[in-house]
Scaffold this active site. Sequence first.
Site, mmCIF file in Angstrom:
data_model
loop_
_atom_site.group_PDB
_atom_site.id
_atom_site.type_symbol
_atom_site.label_atom_id
_atom_site.label_comp_id
_atom_site.label_asym_id
_atom_site.label_seq_id
_atom_site.Cartn_x
_atom_site.Cartn_y
_atom_site.Cartn_z
ATOM 1 N N ASN A 165 0.827 -1.208 0.000
ATOM 2 C CA ASN A 165 0.000 0.000 0.000
ATOM 3 C C ASN A 165 0.860 1.257 0.000
ATOM 4 O O ASN A 165 1.928 1.289 0.606
ATOM 5 C CB ASN A 165 -0.927 0.015 1.219
ATOM 6 C CG ASN A 165 -1.890 -1.149 1.202
ATOM 7 O OD1 ASN A 165 -2.035 -1.808 0.165
ATOM 8 N ND2 ASN A 165 -2.533 -1.423 2.310
ATOM 9 N N HIS B 5 6.054 -0.647 -2.575
ATOM 10 C CA HIS B 5 5.584 0.047 -3.783
ATOM 11 C C HIS B 5 5.594 1.568 -3.612
ATOM 12 O O HIS B 5 4.919 2.280 -4.343
ATOM 13 C CB HIS B 5 4.167 -0.418 -4.161
ATOM 14 C CG HIS B 5 4.133 -1.835 -4.660
ATOM 15 N ND1 HIS B 5 2.966 -2.539 -4.830
ATOM 16 C CD2 HIS B 5 5.130 -2.683 -5.038
ATOM 17 C CE1 HIS B 5 3.245 -3.761 -5.278
ATOM 18 N NE2 HIS B 5 4.549 -3.876 -5.406
ATOM 19 N N CYS C 59 18.160 19.779 -7.248
ATOM 20 C CA CYS C 59 18.955 20.001 -8.464
ATOM 21 C C CYS C 59 18.252 20.917 -9.473
ATOM 22 O O CYS C 59 18.813 21.219 -10.525
ATOM 23 C CB CYS C 59 19.308 18.666 -9.124
ATOM 24 S SG CYS C 59 17.928 17.907 -10.006
ATOM 25 N N THR D 242 -4.726 -8.991 0.233
ATOM 26 C CA THR D 242 -4.087 -8.861 -1.084
ATOM 27 C C THR D 242 -4.559 -9.997 -2.001
ATOM 28 O O THR D 242 -4.694 -11.139 -1.555
ATOM 29 C CB THR D 242 -2.542 -8.824 -0.975
ATOM 30 O OG1 THR D 242 -1.980 -8.793 -2.294
ATOM 31 C CG2 THR D 242 -1.963 -9.979 -0.189
#
Length: 228
Positions: A88, A104, A134, A171
């Site tokens: 998640n 993830h 940057c 899941t």
Amino acid sequence: MKIVILTGAGISAESGLGTFRDKGGVWTQHDFAEVATPEGFARDPAKVHAFYNARRANAAAAKPNAAHFALARLQATNDVETFIVTQNVDGLHEAAGAQVLHMHGALDQAICAACNARWEAPVEMTAEDACPFCAETATRPDITWFGEIPKGLRQIEEALLSADIFAAIGTSGQVYPAAGFVEIAKRVGAVTLEVNAEATGNSLFDEVVLGPASETVPALVERFLNAL
Ligand code: BV8
């Protein structure tokens, strides 16, 4: 004793966050190739940012449920080592007080594709945002998209190789490499449990506990704590 827990979208469903593959789920409303792949982002970054901005706002408004709190309670006990890895991208485990590995990525993090710097994502990200480190306009949500390598795989594998118990919670077991964790756990002799609203039919699980996570997970944690 070491318990390794893998969580998926089902654990956050009762907190009001949609799952992916259930009826009405995220991937029934959006084409994952357009919003959750590096190629989709290259084609239309504004569309991908809009998708994640909306999900970030939903996640920020959501509250952890009894399942998140139960896992935090399990992790807080010193009698057992509890390693939690989640697919998640919401922050509900942390909001409940647990420490988890986000394989993830996380909605509240941004990353610069040019210099790899990470920072807390603003509520609204845009394709024009400059990296604060940057200054390149190559910023994106710090999310693992399809075709990208998930985070923390070495640490996850180490945990699985020494697991006594492995539990997959909420899941569907369709996305790899997470879907293969049960196989690793089984190979090293861990007891494997599936905790889900519906059985996935994966025969590698020794036990299947069906029901809403807000009920099954607190009961399972109670069972673990009583067995210590
Ligand atoms: C990789 C972004 C290389 C985050 C997501 C062909 C065959 C095998 C593999 C592949 C293949 N083609 C491509 C692959 C690889 C691919 C893959 O697996 N594809 C599948 C779909 C075929 N995987 C990748 O690309 C991964 N990277 O493989 O890299 C590599 C790997 C290792 C080492 C070297 C190289 C990257 C995958 C990352 C994908 N990112 N999305 C986001 O936007 O959120 S995927 C998406 O699916 C989410 O991240 C989500 O976390 C993940 C898993 O979904 P689930 O959490 O399981 O959700 P789902 O809706 O499916 O299920 C919910 C379940 O809950 C249901 O079972 C339901 O019954 C249950 N439930 C519902 N309510 C409740 C409940 N349970 C309890 N209580 C309730 N109340």
